[in-house]
Scaffold this active site. Structure first.
Site, mmCIF file in Angstrom:
data_model
loop_
_atom_site.group_PDB
_atom_site.id
_atom_site.type_symbol
_atom_site.label_atom_id
_atom_site.label_comp_id
_atom_site.label_asym_id
_atom_site.label_seq_id
_atom_site.Cartn_x
_atom_site.Cartn_y
_atom_site.Cartn_z
ATOM 1 N N ASP A 142 1.411 -13.581 -1.184
ATOM 2 C CA ASP A 142 1.944 -13.730 0.179
ATOM 3 C C ASP A 142 3.393 -14.146 -0.014
ATOM 4 O O ASP A 142 3.667 -15.206 -0.600
ATOM 5 C CB ASP A 142 1.141 -14.816 0.923
ATOM 6 C CG ASP A 142 1.673 -15.061 2.334
ATOM 7 O OD1 ASP A 142 2.881 -14.839 2.566
ATOM 8 O OD2 ASP A 142 0.881 -15.488 3.191
ATOM 9 N N ASN A 173 9.129 -4.806 -0.096
ATOM 10 C CA ASN A 173 8.647 -3.941 0.978
ATOM 11 C C ASN A 173 7.891 -4.692 2.071
ATOM 12 O O ASN A 173 7.911 -4.286 3.228
ATOM 13 C CB ASN A 173 7.727 -2.876 0.353
ATOM 14 C CG ASN A 173 6.868 -2.180 1.387
ATOM 15 O OD1 ASN A 173 7.351 -1.333 2.143
ATOM 16 N ND2 ASN A 173 5.593 -2.551 1.459
ATOM 17 N N SER A 232 14.553 -2.272 4.380
ATOM 18 C CA SER A 232 15.041 -2.757 5.664
ATOM 19 C C SER A 232 14.554 -1.809 6.746
ATOM 20 O O SER A 232 13.357 -1.466 6.812
ATOM 21 C CB SER A 232 16.570 -2.865 5.594
ATOM 22 O OG SER A 232 17.126 -3.265 6.798
ATOM 23 N N TYR A 266 13.051 -8.861 15.452
ATOM 24 C CA TYR A 266 12.940 -7.928 14.315
ATOM 25 C C TYR A 266 14.347 -7.560 13.821
ATOM 26 O O TYR A 266 14.610 -7.571 12.614
ATOM 27 C CB TYR A 266 12.156 -6.678 14.723
ATOM 28 C CG TYR A 266 11.841 -5.752 13.575
ATOM 29 C CD1 TYR A 266 10.961 -6.121 12.562
ATOM 30 C CD2 TYR A 266 12.432 -4.490 13.495
ATOM 31 C CE1 TYR A 266 10.673 -5.264 11.504
ATOM 32 C CE2 TYR A 266 12.145 -3.623 12.446
ATOM 33 C CZ TYR A 266 11.268 -4.016 11.457
ATOM 34 O OH TYR A 266 10.985 -3.165 10.413
ATOM 35 N N LYS A 294 15.856 -8.212 9.970
ATOM 36 C CA LYS A 294 16.344 -7.137 9.086
ATOM 37 C C LYS A 294 17.863 -7.207 8.921
ATOM 38 O O LYS A 294 18.380 -6.889 7.847
ATOM 39 C CB LYS A 294 15.895 -5.765 9.607
ATOM 40 C CG LYS A 294 14.383 -5.531 9.539
ATOM 41 C CD LYS A 294 13.833 -5.495 8.105
ATOM 42 C CE LYS A 294 12.398 -4.992 8.041
ATOM 43 N NZ LYS A 294 11.819 -5.036 6.688
HETATM 44 N N1 LIG Z 1 6.554 1.608 10.136
HETATM 45 C C1 LIG Z 1 7.720 1.447 10.730
HETATM 46 O O1 LIG Z 1 7.910 1.832 11.908
HETATM 47 C C2 LIG Z 1 8.882 0.840 9.962
HETATM 48 C C3 LIG Z 1 10.187 1.195 10.345
HETATM 49 C C4 LIG Z 1 11.249 0.646 9.654
HETATM 50 C C5 LIG Z 1 11.019 -0.255 8.628
HETATM 51 N N2 LIG Z 1 9.727 -0.596 8.293
HETATM 52 C C6 LIG Z 1 9.535 -1.556 7.214
HETATM 53 O O2 LIG Z 1 8.838 -0.922 6.164
HETATM 54 C C7 LIG Z 1 8.125 -1.902 5.398
HETATM 55 C C8 LIG Z 1 6.692 -1.428 5.173
HETATM 56 O O3 LIG Z 1 6.013 -1.367 6.397
HETATM 57 P P1 LIG Z 1 4.959 -0.206 6.737
HETATM 58 O O4 LIG Z 1 5.600 0.700 7.689
HETATM 59 O O5 LIG Z 1 4.372 0.332 5.498
HETATM 60 O O6 LIG Z 1 3.866 -1.066 7.566
HETATM 61 P P2 LIG Z 1 2.458 -1.714 7.095
HETATM 62 O O7 LIG Z 1 1.480 -0.649 6.803
HETATM 63 O O8 LIG Z 1 2.135 -2.695 8.186
HETATM 64 O O9 LIG Z 1 2.798 -2.470 5.753
HETATM 65 C C9 LIG Z 1 3.315 -3.772 5.710
HETATM 66 C C10 LIG Z 1 2.858 -4.438 4.443
HETATM 67 O O10 LIG Z 1 3.449 -5.750 4.394
HETATM 68 C C11 LIG Z 1 2.416 -6.653 4.064
HETATM 69 N N3 LIG Z 1 2.686 -8.012 4.510
HETATM 70 C C12 LIG Z 1 2.827 -8.501 5.760
HETATM 71 N N4 LIG Z 1 3.043 -9.811 5.720
HETATM 72 C C13 LIG Z 1 3.021 -10.183 4.401
HETATM 73 C C14 LIG Z 1 3.189 -11.400 3.699
HETATM 74 N N5 LIG Z 1 3.389 -12.565 4.335
HETATM 75 N N6 LIG Z 1 3.124 -11.392 2.355
HETATM 76 C C15 LIG Z 1 2.914 -10.237 1.676
HETATM 77 N N7 LIG Z 1 2.723 -9.060 2.279
HETATM 78 C C16 LIG Z 1 2.791 -9.033 3.631
HETATM 79 C C17 LIG Z 1 1.173 -6.087 4.735
HETATM 80 O O11 LIG Z 1 0.036 -6.690 4.131
HETATM 81 P P3 LIG Z 1 -1.286 -7.158 4.920
HETATM 82 O O12 LIG Z 1 -2.211 -5.986 4.833
HETATM 83 O O13 LIG Z 1 -1.748 -8.340 4.152
HETATM 84 O O14 LIG Z 1 -0.865 -7.493 6.329
HETATM 85 C C18 LIG Z 1 1.346 -4.625 4.377
HETATM 86 O O15 LIG Z 1 0.917 -4.377 3.068
HETATM 87 C C19 LIG Z 1 8.248 -3.218 6.175
HETATM 88 O O16 LIG Z 1 9.247 -4.010 5.595
HETATM 89 C C20 LIG Z 1 8.687 -2.760 7.562
HETATM 90 O O17 LIG Z 1 9.425 -3.764 8.240
HETATM 91 C C21 LIG Z 1 8.664 -0.050 8.933
#
Ligand SMILES: NC(=O)c1ccc[n+]([C@@H]2O[C@H](COP(=O)([O-])OP(=O)(O)OC[C@H]3O[C@@H](n4cnc5c(N)ncnc54)[C@H](OP(=O)(O)O)[C@@H]3O)[C@@H](O)[C@H]2O)c1
Length: 273
Positions: A54, A81, A132, A147, A151
């Site tokens: 975490d 990530n 980011s 958010y 970022k």
């Molecule tokens: N999807 C979008 O629209 C989008 C757009 C721009 C940027 N991003 C960025 O891309 C990155 C990946 O997100 P994603 O789109 O793949 O969404 P996701 O499927 O929700 O993945 C997020 C990951 O972060 C983990 N996480 C959350 N809180 C945590 C903590 N305290 N310690 C360790 N791990 C933690 C989650 O684990 P758990 O399963 O334990 O919750 C999950 O594995 C993030 O930084 C997000 O801000 C996403």
């Protein structure tokens, strides 16, 4: 010798796909997540080792970093990530939701980077790829200020660190993607609400409509394009400090760079008012 990548947040979405891609390319992968006991996909790969992490817990970060170094000897690339979103009116946000947004998206990478710096200095270098968002370099929607804050903080941290880590051959990279398919991001959003305050309801409905129709409007990117960009940075094929991915982010950045900030803010606001 095989290279090794350490990735946070590999239980789903981009983190998991990135772990799998690096494993398929023959890298060693230290895949970290909060709940390794639930993982069934990454366990299929011999060159992936899973560690509990975490990113908000400094002692757990220390342990995961030590375990990964013990397992693989040397870490070449760290992908920060792990992340989540808090959306809704700032006025209605719970105190702990505000802190948590910063804790995961900004303090988390700080924790991980700090624990890797002695290793990278001892090795004569290394790379941090910080995930980011285009929400880290520009605003795009109302009710996303927390958010954006988290970022933007990650961006400032990464840019600021450039100068102090350059002498040690430690490289920094930023990925600025938009929404993509195949992740839990939308489902894991913390929404700021108060049933007794209705003044923001109209704006909330408009934002939620944008998010809910993203799946069908074709505005979400293929996450494999983002993985391609991460791999290109890790291998040195791309040397870009900032990689903006997807039409939405690139269009917004083109607009932001072509007009005064006052005009940019009004243009975005008009979509929602
Ligand atoms: N999807 C979008 O629209 C989008 C757009 C721009 C940027 N991003 C960025 O891309 C990155 C990946 O997100 P994603 O789109 O793949 O969404 P996701 O499927 O929700 O993945 C997020 C990951 O972060 C983990 N996480 C959350 N809180 C945590 C903590 N305290 N310690 C360790 N791990 C933690 C989650 O684990 P758990 O399963 O334990 O919750 C999950 O594995 C993030 O930084 C997000 O801000 C996403």
């Amino acid at each position: 010798m095989r290279k090794t990548v350490f990735i946070t947040g590999t239980s789903s979405g981009l983190g998991k796909l990135t772990a799998i891609r690096f494993a398929q390319l023959g890298w060693n992968v230290a895949a970290t997540m909060r709940t390794p006991e639930n993982e069934t996909d990454l366990t299929a790969y011999d060159n992936i080792k899973i560690f509990k992490l975490d990113v908000t817990k400094v002692e757990q970060v220390q342990m995961a970093v030590e375990q990964a170094i013990a397992a693989f000897g040397k870490i070449d690339v760290v992908v920060n990530n792990a992340g989540m979103g808090t959306y809704g009116p700032l006025e209605l946000a719970k105190e702990d939701a505000i802190d948590w947004q910063f804790a995961v998206n900004a303090r988390g990478p700080i924790n991980v980077i700090r624990k890797f710096l002695p290793h990278y200095r001892a090795n004569g270098g290394g790379m941090f790829i910080n995930i980011s968002s285009f929400m880290g370099i520009t605003t795009a929607v109302p009710l996303g200020s927390l958010y954006n804050m988290s970022k933007f903080a990650l961006e400032g941290l990464t840019e600021g660190l450039y100068y102090e880590l350059k002498p040690f051959n430690i490289e920094l990279r930023l990925i600025e993607q938009g929404g993509s398919t195949g992740n839990n991001f939308k489902e894991s959003i913390t929404w700021n609400r108060d049933e007794n305050i209705k003044d923001y309801d109209d704006l909330m409905a408009k934002l939620q409509n944008v998010m809910n129709t993203a799946d069908t409007s074709g505005s979400l990117d293929d996450p494999q394009i983002i993985v391609d960009a991460i791999v290109a940075l890790a291998t040195g094929e791309s040397k870009k400090f900032r990689t903006v991915i997807g039409a939405a982010g690139n269009d917004l950045m083109a607009l932001r760079n072509s007009v005064q900030i006052e005009d940019y803010l009004e243009t975005i606001a008009k979509n929602y008012m």
